[in-house]
Design a protein around this motif. Structure first.
Motif, PDB file in Angstrom:
ATOM      1  N   MET A 250       0.856  -1.182   0.000  1.00  0.00           N
ATOM      2  CA  MET A 250       0.000   0.000   0.000  1.00  0.00           C
ATOM      3  C   MET A 250       0.891   1.230   0.000  1.00  0.00           C
ATOM      4  O   MET A 250       1.975   1.221   0.579  1.00  0.00           O
ATOM      5  CB  MET A 250      -0.894   0.035   1.248  1.00  0.00           C
ATOM      6  CG  MET A 250      -1.970  -1.024   1.292  1.00  0.00           C
ATOM      7  SD  MET A 250      -2.896  -0.984   2.850  1.00  0.00           S
ATOM      8  CE  MET A 250      -3.437   0.717   2.874  1.00  0.00           C
ATOM      9  N   GLY A 251       0.440   2.289  -0.633  1.00  0.00           N
ATOM     10  CA  GLY A 251       1.141   3.558  -0.592  1.00  0.00           C
ATOM     11  C   GLY A 251       2.244   3.672  -1.623  1.00  0.00           C
ATOM     12  O   GLY A 251       2.591   2.713  -2.308  1.00  0.00           O
ATOM     13  N   PRO A 252       2.806   4.879  -1.756  1.00  0.00           N
ATOM     14  CA  PRO A 252       3.846   5.130  -2.754  1.00  0.00           C
ATOM     15  C   PRO A 252       5.127   4.376  -2.437  1.00  0.00           C
ATOM     16  O   PRO A 252       5.450   4.129  -1.280  1.00  0.00           O
ATOM     17  CB  PRO A 252       4.068   6.649  -2.657  1.00  0.00           C
ATOM     18  CG  PRO A 252       3.651   6.992  -1.267  1.00  0.00           C
ATOM     19  CD  PRO A 252       2.527   6.071  -0.933  1.00  0.00           C
ATOM     20  N   GLY A 253       5.859   4.024  -3.484  1.00  0.00           N
ATOM     21  CA  GLY A 253       7.077   3.255  -3.294  1.00  0.00           C
ATOM     22  C   GLY A 253       8.259   4.096  -2.860  1.00  0.00           C
ATOM     23  O   GLY A 253       8.459   5.212  -3.338  1.00  0.00           O
ATOM     24  N   VAL A 254       9.034   3.554  -1.924  1.00  0.00           N
ATOM     25  CA  VAL A 254      10.312   4.126  -1.518  1.00  0.00           C
ATOM     26  C   VAL A 254      11.335   3.000  -1.623  1.00  0.00           C
ATOM     27  O   VAL A 254      11.107   1.906  -1.110  1.00  0.00           O
ATOM     28  CB  VAL A 254      10.269   4.674  -0.076  1.00  0.00           C
ATOM     29  CG1 VAL A 254      11.668   5.075   0.391  1.00  0.00           C
ATOM     30  CG2 VAL A 254       9.322   5.866   0.011  1.00  0.00           C
ATOM     31  N   TYR A 255      12.450   3.284  -2.298  1.00  0.00           N
ATOM     32  CA  TYR A 255      13.441   2.250  -2.583  1.00  0.00           C
ATOM     33  C   TYR A 255      14.811   2.734  -2.146  1.00  0.00           C
ATOM     34  O   TYR A 255      15.234   3.836  -2.500  1.00  0.00           O
ATOM     35  CB  TYR A 255      13.414   1.945  -4.083  1.00  0.00           C
ATOM     36  CG  TYR A 255      14.308   0.830  -4.557  1.00  0.00           C
ATOM     37  CD1 TYR A 255      14.650  -0.239  -3.738  1.00  0.00           C
ATOM     38  CD2 TYR A 255      14.786   0.820  -5.869  1.00  0.00           C
ATOM     39  CE1 TYR A 255      15.458  -1.272  -4.205  1.00  0.00           C
ATOM     40  CE2 TYR A 255      15.587  -0.209  -6.342  1.00  0.00           C
ATOM     41  CZ  TYR A 255      15.922  -1.248  -5.507  1.00  0.00           C
ATOM     42  OH  TYR A 255      16.722  -2.261  -5.963  1.00  0.00           O
ATOM     43  N   ILE A 256      15.481   1.917  -1.353  1.00  0.00           N
ATOM     44  CA  ILE A 256      16.860   2.194  -0.929  1.00  0.00           C
ATOM     45  C   ILE A 256      17.730   1.088  -1.514  1.00  0.00           C
ATOM     46  O   ILE A 256      17.471  -0.096  -1.288  1.00  0.00           O
ATOM     47  CB  ILE A 256      16.980   2.211   0.603  1.00  0.00           C
ATOM     48  CG1 ILE A 256      16.069   3.276   1.195  1.00  0.00           C
ATOM     49  CG2 ILE A 256      18.421   2.431   1.025  1.00  0.00           C
ATOM     50  CD1 ILE A 256      15.894   3.157   2.704  1.00  0.00           C
ATOM     51  N   LEU A 257      18.758   1.484  -2.255  1.00  0.00           N
ATOM     52  CA  LEU A 257      19.680   0.521  -2.847  1.00  0.00           C
ATOM     53  C   LEU A 257      21.100   1.016  -2.581  1.00  0.00           C
ATOM     54  O   LEU A 257      21.564   1.960  -3.229  1.00  0.00           O
ATOM     55  CB  LEU A 257      19.435   0.370  -4.349  1.00  0.00           C
ATOM     56  CG  LEU A 257      20.408  -0.542  -5.111  1.00  0.00           C
ATOM     57  CD1 LEU A 257      20.317  -1.973  -4.589  1.00  0.00           C
ATOM     58  CD2 LEU A 257      20.118  -0.499  -6.602  1.00  0.00           C
ATOM     59  N   GLY A 258      21.770   0.402  -1.609  1.00  0.00           N
ATOM     60  CA  GLY A 258      23.101   0.864  -1.250  1.00  0.00           C
ATOM     61  C   GLY A 258      23.061   2.302  -0.762  1.00  0.00           C
ATOM     62  O   GLY A 258      22.399   2.627   0.222  1.00  0.00           O
ATOM     63  N   ALA A 259      23.717   3.208  -1.492  1.00  0.00           N
ATOM     64  CA  ALA A 259      23.725   4.637  -1.131  1.00  0.00           C
ATOM     65  C   ALA A 259      22.713   5.438  -1.943  1.00  0.00           C
ATOM     66  O   ALA A 259      22.612   6.657  -1.786  1.00  0.00           O
ATOM     67  CB  ALA A 259      25.119   5.222  -1.341  1.00  0.00           C
ATOM     68  N   ASP A 260      21.940   4.768  -2.803  1.00  0.00           N
ATOM     69  CA  ASP A 260      20.966   5.450  -3.662  1.00  0.00           C
ATOM     70  C   ASP A 260      19.576   5.429  -3.028  1.00  0.00           C
ATOM     71  O   ASP A 260      19.164   4.432  -2.429  1.00  0.00           O
ATOM     72  CB  ASP A 260      20.897   4.791  -5.037  1.00  0.00           C
ATOM     73  CG  ASP A 260      22.231   4.847  -5.767  1.00  0.00           C
ATOM     74  OD1 ASP A 260      23.056   5.716  -5.428  1.00  0.00           O
ATOM     75  OD2 ASP A 260      22.445   4.001  -6.663  1.00  0.00           O
ATOM     76  N   LEU A 261      18.854   6.528  -3.208  1.00  0.00           N
ATOM     77  CA  LEU A 261      17.502   6.646  -2.683  1.00  0.00           C
ATOM     78  C   LEU A 261      16.550   6.947  -3.838  1.00  0.00           C
ATOM     79  O   LEU A 261      16.799   7.849  -4.644  1.00  0.00           O
ATOM     80  CB  LEU A 261      17.440   7.779  -1.647  1.00  0.00           C
ATOM     81  CG  LEU A 261      16.061   8.149  -1.104  1.00  0.00           C
ATOM     82  CD1 LEU A 261      15.450   6.980  -0.324  1.00  0.00           C
ATOM     83  CD2 LEU A 261      16.152   9.392  -0.223  1.00  0.00           C
ATOM     84  N   TYR A 262      15.458   6.179  -3.913  1.00  0.00           N
ATOM     85  CA  TYR A 262      14.429   6.393  -4.927  1.00  0.00           C
ATOM     86  C   TYR A 262      13.134   6.798  -4.202  1.00  0.00           C
ATOM     87  O   TYR A 262      12.665   6.080  -3.327  1.00  0.00           O
ATOM     88  CB  TYR A 262      14.164   5.121  -5.724  1.00  0.00           C
ATOM     89  CG  TYR A 262      15.343   4.611  -6.517  1.00  0.00           C
ATOM     90  CD1 TYR A 262      15.370   4.731  -7.909  1.00  0.00           C
ATOM     91  CD2 TYR A 262      16.421   3.982  -5.886  1.00  0.00           C
ATOM     92  CE1 TYR A 262      16.451   4.244  -8.647  1.00  0.00           C
ATOM     93  CE2 TYR A 262      17.501   3.506  -6.620  1.00  0.00           C
ATOM     94  CZ  TYR A 262      17.507   3.636  -7.998  1.00  0.00           C
ATOM     95  OH  TYR A 262      18.573   3.157  -8.718  1.00  0.00           O
ATOM     96  N   LEU A 263      12.575   7.934  -4.615  1.00  0.00           N
ATOM     97  CA  LEU A 263      11.317   8.413  -4.045  1.00  0.00           C
ATOM     98  C   LEU A 263      10.293   8.555  -5.164  1.00  0.00           C
ATOM     99  O   LEU A 263      10.669   8.632  -6.343  1.00  0.00           O
ATOM    100  CB  LEU A 263      11.532   9.766  -3.356  1.00  0.00           C
ATOM    101  CG  LEU A 263      12.444   9.744  -2.113  1.00  0.00           C
ATOM    102  CD1 LEU A 263      12.705  11.161  -1.615  1.00  0.00           C
ATOM    103  CD2 LEU A 263      11.839   8.892  -1.010  1.00  0.00           C
ATOM    104  N   PRO A 264       8.995   8.618  -4.811  1.00  0.00           N
ATOM    105  CA  PRO A 264       7.974   8.742  -5.861  1.00  0.00           C
ATOM    106  C   PRO A 264       8.269   9.931  -6.786  1.00  0.00           C
ATOM    107  O   PRO A 264       8.753  10.973  -6.334  1.00  0.00           O
ATOM    108  CB  PRO A 264       6.685   8.968  -5.061  1.00  0.00           C
ATOM    109  CG  PRO A 264       6.957   8.335  -3.738  1.00  0.00           C
ATOM    110  CD  PRO A 264       8.412   8.546  -3.468  1.00  0.00           C
ATOM    111  N   GLU A 265       8.001   9.769  -8.069  1.00  0.00           N
ATOM    112  CA  GLU A 265       8.283  10.819  -9.053  1.00  0.00           C
ATOM    113  C   GLU A 265       7.637  12.137  -8.637  1.00  0.00           C
ATOM    114  O   GLU A 265       6.491  12.173  -8.189  1.00  0.00           O
ATOM    115  CB  GLU A 265       7.767  10.396 -10.429  1.00  0.00           C
ATOM    116  CG  GLU A 265       8.143  11.352 -11.531  1.00  0.00           C
ATOM    117  CD  GLU A 265       7.653  10.889 -12.889  1.00  0.00           C
ATOM    118  OE1 GLU A 265       8.065  11.510 -13.884  1.00  0.00           O
ATOM    119  OE2 GLU A 265       6.875   9.918 -12.964  1.00  0.00           O
ATOM    120  N   ASN A 266       8.392  13.221  -8.776  1.00  0.00           N
ATOM    121  CA  ASN A 266       7.953  14.571  -8.422  1.00  0.00           C
ATOM    122  C   ASN A 266       7.619  14.713  -6.934  1.00  0.00           C
ATOM    123  O   ASN A 266       6.757  15.499  -6.552  1.00  0.00           O
ATOM    124  CB  ASN A 266       6.747  15.000  -9.271  1.00  0.00           C
ATOM    125  CG  ASN A 266       7.085  15.029 -10.748  1.00  0.00           C
ATOM    126  OD1 ASN A 266       8.173  15.441 -11.140  1.00  0.00           O
ATOM    127  ND2 ASN A 266       6.154  14.554 -11.573  1.00  0.00           N
TER     128      ASN A 266
END
Length: 200
Positions: free
Chosen positions: A101-117
């Motif tokens: 449920m909810g928007p995706g948040v992704y952590i990969l090593g030192a990289d952070l991915y947050l929902p677009e915009n």
């Protein structure tokens, strides 16, 4: 340094601490499942992003050695190399989520991915469920990890630290109405006997 300067400095320090944002991920055993929940916000105003398609390999999130993906997969903004320290050693056995449920948040090593915009400091709330598995089965170690962003914001990952379930207080046995009446009658008879002894 005079008192006024010291007070102004303390006020700025307090404001800076108050403005710090935190995003917390809790990973806990809930019955027969492992449930990962996320909540909070992050200050991304000092970071630049690249738009990426595909947040993580599984649509409902995942846990891996150096990766955590929570929420439902969407197009994401990638912030490269912004986390310190890098995420590593999370799970010895990769696990794909079975529901989210909810928007995706992704952590990969030192990289952070947050929902677009993603709007800096906007609230994020999400979750991923791993049905039919355990913390031990996924190779997760109980404890807390803290990752820092350039803004000083924190991503806190708590594994297996849910508060213990509330156990209802044991009921205290009480005397029934009949037992109370019998006890009162016995006390009355003892009192009458004591008065008669004194008179006699």
């Amino acid at each position: 340094m005079n008192l006024r300067s010291a007070c102004v400095g303390l006020a700025f320090l307090a404001a800076a601490n108050a403005a710090q944002a935190i995003y917390t991920i809790n990973i806990d055993q809930v019955g027969a499942d492992v449930v990962m929940t996320g909540s909070g916000s992050l200050n991304t105003s000092s970071m630049s992003a690249l738009t990426t398609i595909g947040l993580c390999a599984a649509g409902h999130g995942l846990i891996h050695n150096n990766a955590i993906c929570i929420g439902t997969e969407t197009t994401a903004d990638m912030f490269s190399g912004v986390l310190f320290p890098s995420l590593t050693g999370v799970a010895s056995t990769p696990q794909a989520g079975t529901g989210s449920m909810g928007p995706g948040v992704y952590i990969l090593g030192a990289d952070l991915y947050l929902p677009e915009n993603y709007i800096s400091e906007a609230s994020i709330s999400n979750s991923t469920t791993f049905a039919g598995t355990t913390l031990a089965g996924a190779g997760l170690t109980v404890g807390t990890r803290t990752l820092f962003l350039p803004s000083g914001d924190e991503i806190i990952i708590n594994i297996g630290l849910a508060p213990p379930p509330v156990v209802p207080a044991a009921s205290i046995p009480t005397l029934s109405e009949y037992a109370l009446m019998a006890m009162a009658s016995m006390m009355a008879m003892l009192g009458i006997a004591a008065v008669r002894r004194r008179k006699g």
